[in-house]
Design an enzyme around this catalytic site. Structure first.
Site, short mmCIF file in Angstrom:
data_model
loop_
_atom_site.label_atom_id
_atom_site.label_comp_id
_atom_site.label_asym_id
_atom_site.label_seq_id
_atom_site.Cartn_x
_atom_site.Cartn_y
_atom_site.Cartn_z
CG ASP A 143 41.08 36.81 36.83
OD1 ASP A 143 42.17 36.18 36.81
OD2 ASP A 143 40.10 36.47 36.15
CG ASN A 195 51.01 20.99 40.08
OD1 ASN A 195 51.70 20.64 39.12
ND2 ASN A 195 49.69 21.04 40.02
N GLY A 239 43.10 26.56 42.43
CA GLY A 239 43.45 27.93 42.76
C GLY A 239 43.92 28.74 41.57
CB VAL A 240 46.49 31.44 41.33
CG1 VAL A 240 47.78 30.76 41.73
CG2 VAL A 240 46.76 32.55 40.34
CG ASP A 241 48.64 25.49 38.63
OD1 ASP A 241 49.01 25.94 37.53
OD2 ASP A 241 48.90 24.35 39.02
CB THR A 280 48.89 32.19 50.71
OG1 THR A 280 48.32 32.65 49.48
CG2 THR A 280 50.17 32.98 51.01
N GLY A 281 47.72 29.26 49.31
CA GLY A 281 46.49 28.50 49.07
C GLY A 281 46.60 27.11 49.67
CB VAL A 282 46.12 23.71 48.19
CG1 VAL A 282 44.70 23.95 47.70
CG2 VAL A 282 47.10 23.75 47.06
CE1 TYR A 283 51.00 22.79 46.55
CE2 TYR A 283 53.07 23.92 46.33
CZ TYR A 283 52.17 22.99 45.88
OH TYR A 283 52.44 22.26 44.74
#
Length: 168
Positions: A10, A24, A32-34, A120-123
């Site tokens: 984490d 963003n 996600g991490v954001d 690598t997540g939603v993008y």
């Protein structure tokens, strides 16, 4: 060149001077991490981010870490590219995220920095390519940062980052 260490965990619990947020453009928080970083840092992070927004893809800016536990003093926000198949300069933008984050770390005096797997997540950036770009860019960027921790949220990302870090 900083020492690169790959860990699974984490990012909000890392004992570093600064953590990098895969943000963003609004810097107001997201998923996600954001979202995890914003929840851990508290509402002051979104307020500070809003004052600096927009942050364009490939750029980076720093805010205080607010409610994150010391020694974390700063959050470096960077906006990764949205994957559009690889022919729209995505690799250059992703490399810029790492390069600019290290430059911002130098500006704020951070010597130990933790990065997530940006984009690598939603993008949708392919994780294997992103891992190679992360490690290659960190190694090639002149910086006073001494220690970089690449923090993987899952085993698959950990394996890809570890493989990239062990490659010559």
């Amino acid at each position: 060149m900083p020492v690169i260490e790959v860990v699974r965990g984490d990012i909000t619990r890392e004992e570093v001077d600064a953590i990098v947020n895969a943000a963003n453009e609004s810097l107001l928080g997201g998923g996600g991490v954001d979202g995890a970083i914003h929840r851990a840092a508290g509402p002051g992070l979104a307020q500070a981010g809003a004052a600096l927004a927009p942050c364009h893809p490939g750029e980076a800016v720093a805010t205080p870490a607010f409610d994150l536990d010391p020694p974390v003093r700063h959050v470096i926000h960077t906006v990764g590219p949205v994957w559009e198949g690889g022919g729209h300069g995505e690799a250059d933008v992703l490399a810029s995220c790492y390069r600019r984050s290290l430059q911002v770390a130098d500006e704020i005096g951070a010597r130990r920095v933790a990065f997530p797997a940006i984009g690598t997540g939603v993008y949708g950036y392919p994780s294997d390519q992103a891992a190679t770009i992360a490690v290659t860019t960190i190694r090639a960027t002149p910086t006073a940062v001494e220690h970089v921790r690449l923090v993987a949220f899952d085993d698959a990302t950990y394996r890809l980052l570890a493989a990239a870090a062990s490659a010559d």
